[in-house]
Scaffold this motif. Structure first.
Motif, mmCIF file in Angstrom:
data_model
loop_
_atom_site.group_PDB
_atom_site.id
_atom_site.type_symbol
_atom_site.label_atom_id
_atom_site.label_comp_id
_atom_site.label_asym_id
_atom_site.label_seq_id
_atom_site.Cartn_x
_atom_site.Cartn_y
_atom_site.Cartn_z
ATOM 1 N N LEU A 253 -12.851 2.827 0.226
ATOM 2 C CA LEU A 253 -11.514 3.157 0.721
ATOM 3 C C LEU A 253 -10.457 3.193 -0.379
ATOM 4 O O LEU A 253 -9.349 3.664 -0.147
ATOM 5 C CB LEU A 253 -11.068 2.135 1.768
ATOM 6 N N MET B 166 -14.235 1.093 10.085
ATOM 7 C CA MET B 166 -13.159 0.644 10.967
ATOM 8 C C MET B 166 -13.769 -0.178 12.099
ATOM 9 O O MET B 166 -14.904 0.041 12.491
ATOM 10 C CB MET B 166 -12.401 1.845 11.507
ATOM 11 N N TYR C 12 -5.896 1.667 13.621
ATOM 12 C CA TYR C 12 -6.349 1.278 12.287
ATOM 13 C C TYR C 12 -5.572 2.128 11.301
ATOM 14 O O TYR C 12 -5.506 3.348 11.451
ATOM 15 C CB TYR C 12 -7.851 1.533 12.156
ATOM 16 N N LEU D 133 -4.573 3.282 7.299
ATOM 17 C CA LEU D 133 -4.859 3.363 5.869
ATOM 18 C C LEU D 133 -3.667 4.064 5.244
ATOM 19 O O LEU D 133 -3.290 5.154 5.676
ATOM 20 C CB LEU D 133 -6.129 4.171 5.605
ATOM 21 N N TYR E 234 -2.118 5.544 1.723
ATOM 22 C CA TYR E 234 -2.443 5.951 0.356
ATOM 23 C C TYR E 234 -1.182 6.439 -0.346
ATOM 24 O O TYR E 234 -0.330 7.081 0.262
ATOM 25 C CB TYR E 234 -3.482 7.079 0.372
ATOM 26 N N LEU F 274 -5.389 3.642 -2.378
ATOM 27 C CA LEU F 274 -5.081 2.803 -1.227
ATOM 28 C C LEU F 274 -3.984 1.791 -1.552
ATOM 29 O O LEU F 274 -4.065 1.068 -2.543
ATOM 30 C CB LEU F 274 -6.346 2.061 -0.771
ATOM 31 N N ARG G 74 -4.226 -1.454 4.052
ATOM 32 C CA ARG G 74 -5.226 -1.241 5.098
ATOM 33 C C ARG G 74 -4.998 -2.321 6.131
ATOM 34 O O ARG G 74 -4.933 -3.509 5.791
ATOM 35 C CB ARG G 74 -6.632 -1.361 4.493
ATOM 36 N N THR G 75 -4.811 -1.929 7.360
ATOM 37 C CA THR G 75 -4.575 -2.916 8.413
ATOM 38 C C THR G 75 -5.062 -2.381 9.749
ATOM 39 O O THR G 75 -5.142 -1.175 9.951
ATOM 40 C CB THR G 75 -3.077 -3.307 8.474
ATOM 41 N N SER G 76 -5.363 -3.279 10.655
ATOM 42 C CA SER G 76 -5.780 -2.867 11.985
ATOM 43 C C SER G 76 -4.996 -3.653 13.016
ATOM 44 O O SER G 76 -4.439 -4.698 12.728
ATOM 45 C CB SER G 76 -7.285 -3.083 12.169
#
Length: 175
Positions: free
Chosen positions: A39, A139, A144, A146, A148, A154, A157-159
């Motif tokens: 990622l 994922m 979710y 991402l 960039y 990147l 990144r989080t969910s």
């Protein structure tokens, strides 16, 4: 005599099971680490937009921050985030939004129209047939996110449920 035999079998089986569990967990850890490593830069992908066009990593604009949101049209958190983006879209300049779902194209289209985001420039609505991108990126939930940077590296990144403002305010390129 039977107790003695059972104890010997247990004494042999328990360490074997524990070693097997440790190996399994270690291999899963390596697999997850490999997906996270993948990622770090925008991966190769090919999706269909709600307009029937193909959208790939080549369509990403280098001069813009990219926010890839994997969502589900029925998800209440996703709906709240779409509502937030709809209300504040003009405040998020120089950001390319890529909304991706594996639900049918018609559901994705209806979702985009409902929040008046279907005709906004720099917002793309994509269908991930067979959830291949979802699996490729490791994922585990929706929504979710991402994020960039302009160089396709990147940033975040989080969910789960999170305010878009919180994601955007974590880097200077957003506003």
């Amino acid at each position: 005599m039977k107790k003695n035999k059972l104890l010997k079998i247990s004494a042999a089986a328990i360490p074997i099971l524990l070693i097997g569990l440790i190996v399994y967990l270690f291999l899963n850890f390596l697999k997850k680490k490999e997906k996270i490593e993948a990622l770090k830069n925008v991966p190769a992908f090919s999706l269909k937009t709600i307009d029937g066009k193909t959208f790939t990593q080549q369509n990403l604009v280098n001069e813009q921050t990219k926010v890839i949101i994997y969502f589900n049209p029925g998800c209440h958190f996703c709906q709240a985030e779409a509502e937030e983006l709809s209300a504040n879209y003009k405040n998020y300049k120089n950001i390319q939004w890529i909304w991706v779902a594996s639900e049918p194209l018609q559901e994705i289209r209806q979702f985009a129209v409902k929040y008046k985001l279907d005709k906004q420039p720099d917002i793309y609505w994509c269908h991930d047939e067979m959830a291949t991108l979802y699996q490729k990126l490791g994922m585990n939930s929706v929504p979710y996110f991402l994020v960039y940077d302009k160089n396709n590296h990147l940033i975040k990144r989080t969910s789960g449920a999170i305010k878009l403002e919180k994601i955007i305010n974590n880097f200077d390129e957003g506003k």
